[in-house]
Design a protein around this motif. Structure first.
Motif, mmCIF file in Angstrom:
data_model
loop_
_atom_site.group_PDB
_atom_site.id
_atom_site.type_symbol
_atom_site.label_atom_id
_atom_site.label_comp_id
_atom_site.label_asym_id
_atom_site.label_seq_id
_atom_site.Cartn_x
_atom_site.Cartn_y
_atom_site.Cartn_z
ATOM 1 N N SER A 21 12.586 -1.951 10.481
ATOM 2 C CA SER A 21 11.255 -2.068 9.884
ATOM 3 C C SER A 21 11.253 -2.865 8.585
ATOM 4 O O SER A 21 12.207 -2.830 7.815
ATOM 5 N N SER A 22 10.140 -3.538 8.337
ATOM 6 C CA SER A 22 9.933 -4.227 7.054
ATOM 7 C C SER A 22 9.988 -3.233 5.892
ATOM 8 O O SER A 22 10.186 -3.633 4.746
ATOM 9 N N PHE A 23 9.759 -1.945 6.208
ATOM 10 C CA PHE A 23 9.688 -0.941 5.137
ATOM 11 C C PHE A 23 11.007 -0.192 4.936
ATOM 12 O O PHE A 23 11.081 0.730 4.130
ATOM 13 N N ILE A 41 9.172 10.877 9.436
ATOM 14 C CA ILE A 41 7.796 10.432 9.704
ATOM 15 C C ILE A 41 7.819 9.112 10.479
ATOM 16 O O ILE A 41 7.106 8.924 11.468
ATOM 17 N N TYR A 42 8.664 8.198 10.014
ATOM 18 C CA TYR A 42 8.720 6.888 10.661
ATOM 19 C C TYR A 42 9.196 7.023 12.104
ATOM 20 O O TYR A 42 8.662 6.365 13.009
ATOM 21 N N SER A 43 10.197 7.879 12.311
ATOM 22 C CA SER A 43 10.726 8.066 13.663
ATOM 23 C C SER A 43 9.637 8.634 14.587
ATOM 24 O O SER A 43 9.491 8.200 15.738
ATOM 25 N N VAL A 245 6.173 -6.300 -0.246
ATOM 26 C CA VAL A 245 6.736 -7.020 0.905
ATOM 27 C C VAL A 245 5.607 -7.534 1.798
ATOM 28 O O VAL A 245 5.577 -8.709 2.179
ATOM 29 N N TYR A 246 4.659 -6.678 2.101
ATOM 30 C CA TYR A 246 3.586 -7.110 3.009
ATOM 31 C C TYR A 246 2.616 -8.067 2.315
ATOM 32 O O TYR A 246 2.046 -8.940 2.942
ATOM 33 N N ARG A 247 2.424 -7.914 0.997
ATOM 34 C CA ARG A 247 1.545 -8.854 0.299
ATOM 35 C C ARG A 247 2.148 -10.258 0.338
ATOM 36 O O ARG A 247 1.435 -11.253 0.470
HETATM 37 C C1 LIG Z 1 0.774 5.433 1.006
HETATM 38 C C2 LIG Z 1 1.449 4.619 2.030
HETATM 39 C C3 LIG Z 1 2.941 4.550 1.992
HETATM 40 C C4 LIG Z 1 0.719 3.979 2.942
HETATM 41 C C5 LIG Z 1 1.265 3.123 4.025
HETATM 42 C C6 LIG Z 1 1.573 3.871 5.277
HETATM 43 C C7 LIG Z 1 2.352 2.991 6.202
HETATM 44 C C8 LIG Z 1 3.805 2.767 5.928
HETATM 45 C C9 LIG Z 1 1.716 2.446 7.247
HETATM 46 C C10 LIG Z 1 2.415 1.564 8.227
HETATM 47 C C11 LIG Z 1 1.485 0.516 8.797
HETATM 48 C C12 LIG Z 1 2.232 -0.589 9.495
HETATM 49 C C13 LIG Z 1 1.776 -1.965 9.282
HETATM 50 C C14 LIG Z 1 3.277 -0.302 10.300
HETATM 51 C C15 LIG Z 1 4.143 -1.328 10.969
HETATM 52 O O1 LIG Z 1 5.469 -0.927 10.756
HETATM 53 P P1 LIG Z 1 6.690 -1.770 11.330
HETATM 54 O O2 LIG Z 1 7.928 -1.080 10.937
HETATM 55 O O3 LIG Z 1 6.500 -2.030 12.790
HETATM 56 O O4 LIG Z 1 6.532 -3.138 10.545
HETATM 57 P P2 LIG Z 1 7.284 -4.518 10.832
HETATM 58 O O5 LIG Z 1 6.829 -4.971 12.197
HETATM 59 O O6 LIG Z 1 6.792 -5.442 9.724
HETATM 60 O O7 LIG Z 1 8.752 -4.242 10.757
#
Ligand SMILES: CC(C)=CCC/C(C)=C/CC/C(C)=C/COP(=O)(O)OP(=O)(O)O
Length: 287
Positions: A21-23, A41-43, A245-247
């Protein structure tokens, strides 16, 4: 609230799911307990998203599987054996995560399963963003330790900012699976009346429609920043980096434009590293 004791979450497996993930970098910078919560949560999001996106299976079968997640979440929050949701128990207990936020995410995925979303009206798109992104934010801000009002506000705006940016980045990938998330109003204002994803993706007028959606994303980033800026410096590093990162992705897309052919915008490791340093995240790196 009593929560079923979960089987010990397999951190390595969770981390593997998150690592693409980008995050990921932002989550990696969190202290271990918070990081484990975010990975969980992500999983969860990844698992329900994979169900929604599995075009090899009939919609009815995918809907049944999402329903199974609702049942498992209900069991989790009732303190019963929670099946696939058991790995969430520790995070739910520790941070008081709410059932309604998990269910909202499942509801968002169900929107993708019900039918391919194609040029939704603005209200439907907003509901979708609320469910698939802002609900994830509402879960996340509890782990960040935010108070209720600023936490809700950050989840609302940052979730929508990230999701709209993601939609603008993934137009071609979405069109390839028959989806078009851009709002009908923006398409119509640009003179695009059809909703066939491939045809719209190939339309040169798409640039104007996307710039209008990008402006909405920017406004959400601005309002998320205002909330983040009102918090003490050095706190909330993860959402600050997620936003940054997303901005940057949005910035690059605006320079490149959305007229076809488009090139998928990526944030490379050197820039990511620079952003981490610029945000004063060196502290997190040493953890
Ligand atoms: C308060 C707060 C933290 C709010 C944000 C909540 C949040 C993380 C929402 C995710 C939305 C999103 C674009 C998911 C894509 O993830 P991906 O992993 O598929 O993205 P990628 O394709 O860029 O890797």
């Amino acid at each position: 609230m009593t929560v079923a004791t979960a089987t010990a979450p397999d951190q390595a497996a969770l981390e593997k799911q998150v690592s693409g993930s980008s995050f990921y970098a932002a989550m990696r910078l969190m202290p271990p307990a918070e990081r484990a919560g975010m990975f969980a949560i992500y999983s969860f999001c990844r698992q329900v998203d994979d169900i929604a996106d599995d075009g090899s299976r009939p919609r009815a079968a995918r809907a049944v599987e999402l329903e199974g997640w609702r049942v498992d979440l209900a069991a989790l929050f009732a303190g019963m054996p929670a099946g696939r949701a058991a790995f969430l128990a520790e995070a739910v207990r520790r941070w008081g995560l709410r059932q309604e936020d998990f269910l909202a995410v499942v509801d968002g995925m169900a929107m993708d399963v019900e039918r391919d979303i194609r040029a939704p009206d603005a209200a439907t798109l907003d509901l979708y963003c609320d469910r698939v992104a802002s609900a994830v934010g509402r879960l996340s801000v509890r782990i960040f330790g935010m108070e209720e009002a600023p936490g809700e506000g950050l989840a609302h705006h940052l979730g929508r900012a990230l999701q709209l940016t993601n939609i603008l980045r993934d137009i071609d990938e979405d069109a390839a699976i028959g989806r078009l998330y851009l709002p009908r109003e923006a398409l119509l204002a640009a003179g695009i009346t059809g909703d066939d994803p491939a045809a719209v993706a190939a339309d040169r007028r798409l640039d104007a429609a996307c710039r209008a959606v990008a402006a909405q994303a920017r406004e959400h980033f601005r309002r998320a920043d205002a909330i983040l800026d009102s918090r003490p410096r050095g706190r909330l590093l993860a959402p600050r980096l997620m936003a940054e990162v997303y901005r940057r992705i949005l910035d690059r897309m605006e320079v490149q434009g959305w007229a076809p052919p488009r090139h998928r915008v990526r944030i490379g490791k050197p820039l990511l590293f620079w952003l981490i340093l610029r945000h004063g995240l060196g502290e997190g790196l040493r953890r």
